[in-house]
Design an enzyme around this catalytic site. Structure first.
Site, short mmCIF file in Angstrom:
data_model
loop_
_atom_site.label_atom_id
_atom_site.label_comp_id
_atom_site.label_asym_id
_atom_site.label_seq_id
_atom_site.Cartn_x
_atom_site.Cartn_y
_atom_site.Cartn_z
CG HIS A 116 -0.72 -0.22 2.48
ND1 HIS A 116 0.24 0.52 3.12
CD2 HIS A 116 -1.20 -1.08 3.40
CE1 HIS A 116 0.33 0.11 4.38
NE2 HIS A 116 -0.52 -0.86 4.57
CD GLU A 141 -2.83 -2.77 8.01
OE1 GLU A 141 -2.12 -2.53 8.99
OE2 GLU A 141 -2.81 -2.09 6.95
CG ASP A 201 -0.42 -6.68 7.18
OD1 ASP A 201 -1.49 -6.31 7.71
OD2 ASP A 201 0.68 -6.21 7.50
CG HIS A 251 -0.50 0.14 12.02
ND1 HIS A 251 -0.78 -0.69 10.97
CD2 HIS A 251 -0.57 1.40 11.52
CE1 HIS A 251 -1.01 0.00 9.90
NE2 HIS A 251 -0.89 1.26 10.18
CG ASP A 300 1.80 -4.00 12.27
OD1 ASP A 300 2.13 -4.99 11.60
OD2 ASP A 300 0.80 -3.30 12.00
CE1 TYR A 354 6.32 -2.80 9.17
CE2 TYR A 354 6.37 -1.82 11.35
CZ TYR A 354 5.76 -2.63 10.42
OH TYR A 354 4.57 -3.25 10.72
CG HIS A 399 5.44 -7.03 9.00
ND1 HIS A 399 4.82 -7.64 7.94
CD2 HIS A 399 4.51 -6.23 9.57
CE1 HIS A 399 3.56 -7.23 7.86
NE2 HIS A 399 3.33 -6.37 8.84
FE1 FEO Z 1 -0.80 -2.96 10.63
FE2 FEO Z 1 1.35 -5.40 9.46
O1 FEO Z 1 -0.27 -4.49 9.71
#
Ligand code: FEO
Length: 397
Positions: free
Chosen positions: A22, A78, A80, A143, A162, A190, A221
């Site tokens: 995104h 979210e 992902d 987040h 996150d 990030y 992540h």
């Molecule tokens: Fe806020 Fe990795 O999603």
């Protein structure tokens, strides 16, 4: 190589080829981390993007019968991390979804959750897995409003979702298996592009985390922090406080090299003050939003220049400024500049943007009509020097 501790495994997906998350430029790819904990009860922590649900389920099925998964923890809704949930909840027939009430509400707005068993968890309702357990801490806006982290006190592992993540595709899973300076650079990128608007909440989260005994941080992540916890926590504290460096950033867009010539003269002026000042020049159509935001994070002073196109600023500059505005960086010292032909537009629009984001304007906009004259270039040089002096002050020099 995917094992965090005995019977705690990474079972996520490495997305080697994603380059646009995104609008985040994921030049080094990304991962969506999920973790499988096998104890008397079995828990899957977080899932992956929807297209990779099959990969996740295969990773789980290699370790145990899918019917034996008791819990799926959703730390953050979210997509992902939750996109695979419909497929996962259908495949894990005996699993109960653990999440907070806000998360359950958000999931209901994304998916048909009517057939899912959902158990609402709070900080007061840890869940025992047998020899080990999971406690839950809400971290609103890090987040999304429903974000939480899961903590396993027996293993001292924080599943941080996150927070502390990086967009990075690698074959290895741990921070001590990769180049630390590159890893911290990706973590900074990030932070600057995802987390920075919520810096106040991050500081609160760091306070809460300091109450926990943590030996490993497993984000959703990138790489898992098991060696350099001190470094990443110190960096988060620095980034959340938006500590400034002795640094000047000159952003510009140009049509026929007039604004570019002005930017280059500002660069020369800024570099003339001190060898220690980090001075950077960026043409906004020759770099990425991601890189600009990353460099802005610790920059106290900016010059932003735009040529005039159809009585407006250049379109990519408008995109950059929209992006930066949304990230809500700490206010910076600023100067607008640019060239125009027969009517105003670009420089004035940048100056108006400074007003809107409450940046501290250091000097009147520097303007050129068609080509910058020697007098205008001289003013650009002086303005560059002023920017560098302000950067030294901001960095406490
Ligand atoms: Fe806020 Fe990795 O999603």
């Amino acid at each position: 190589m995917n094992q965090l501790a005995e019977n705690i495994d990474w079972v996520g997906y490495v997305d080697w080829n994603v380059r646009d998350f995104h609008s985040y430029d994921t030049a080094r790819g990304a991962t969506y981390n999920a973790y499988l904990i096998r104890d008397e009860k079995t828990a899957l922590i977080d899932t992956v993007k929807a297209p990779f649900a099959g990969n996740l389920l295969r990773n789980v099925a290699e370790r145990l019968d899918l019917d034996k998964v008791d819990y799926v923890v959703c730390n953050h809704s979210e997509l992902d991390h939750s996109g695979a949930l419909p497929e996962v909840m259908a495949a894990l027939k005996n699993a109960t979804l653990l999440c907070n009430a806000k998360c359950a509400d958000t999931l209901r707005q994304h998916f048909d959750t009517s057939s899912w068993r959902i158990q609402i968890v709070t900080p007061d309702t840890p869940v025992s897995l047998g020899h080990r357990s999971l406690a839950f801490v809400n971290i609103p806006m890090v987040h999304w409003p429903e974000s939480m982290v899961s903590y396993m006190p027996e293993e001292k592992i924080l599943f941080s979702n996150d927070a502390f993540g990086q967009h990075l595709a690698t074959r290895v899973r741990f921070d001590d298996q990769w180049d630390l300076s590159l890893l911290l650079q990706e973590a900074k990128s990030y932070y600057a592009n995802i987390v920075v608007p919520y810096s106040r909440q991050v500081l609160k989260t760091l306070d809460a985390a300091s109450q926990l005994d943590i030996r490993m941080i497993a984000p959703s992540h990138g790489l898992i922090w098991r060696k350099n916890l001190g470094e990443i926590i110190a960096k988060y504290s620095e980034w959340a406080s938006q500590t400034y460096k002795e640094k000047v950033l000159i952003l510009y867009d140009s049509m026929w090299q007039s604004t570019e010539r002005m930017a280059e003269e500002m660069l020369r002026g800024a570099m003339s003050v001190s060898d220690t000042t980090d001075v950077q020049l960026m043409h906004v159509r020759k770099t990425t939003l991601t890189r600009i935001a990353t460099e802005l994070l610790d920059t106290p002073v900016v010059a932003i220049g735009s040529a005039t196109l159809n009585a407006e600023m250049m379109p990519q500059m408008a995109a950059v400024l929209t992006y930066i505005k949304g990230l809500k960086f700490r206010a910076k010292d600023a100067v607008a500049f640019g060239s125009a032909g027969w009517g105003p537009g670009g420089t004035e629009a940048v100056a108006q943007w400074f007003d809107a984001v409450k940046y501290h304007v250091l000097a009147e906009p520097v303007k050129a009509k068609f080509r910058p004259t020697p007098e205008v270039l001289n003013l650009c040089h002086q303005t560059g020097a002023l920017l560098a002096e302000r950067a030294r002050l901001a960095a406490g020099k």
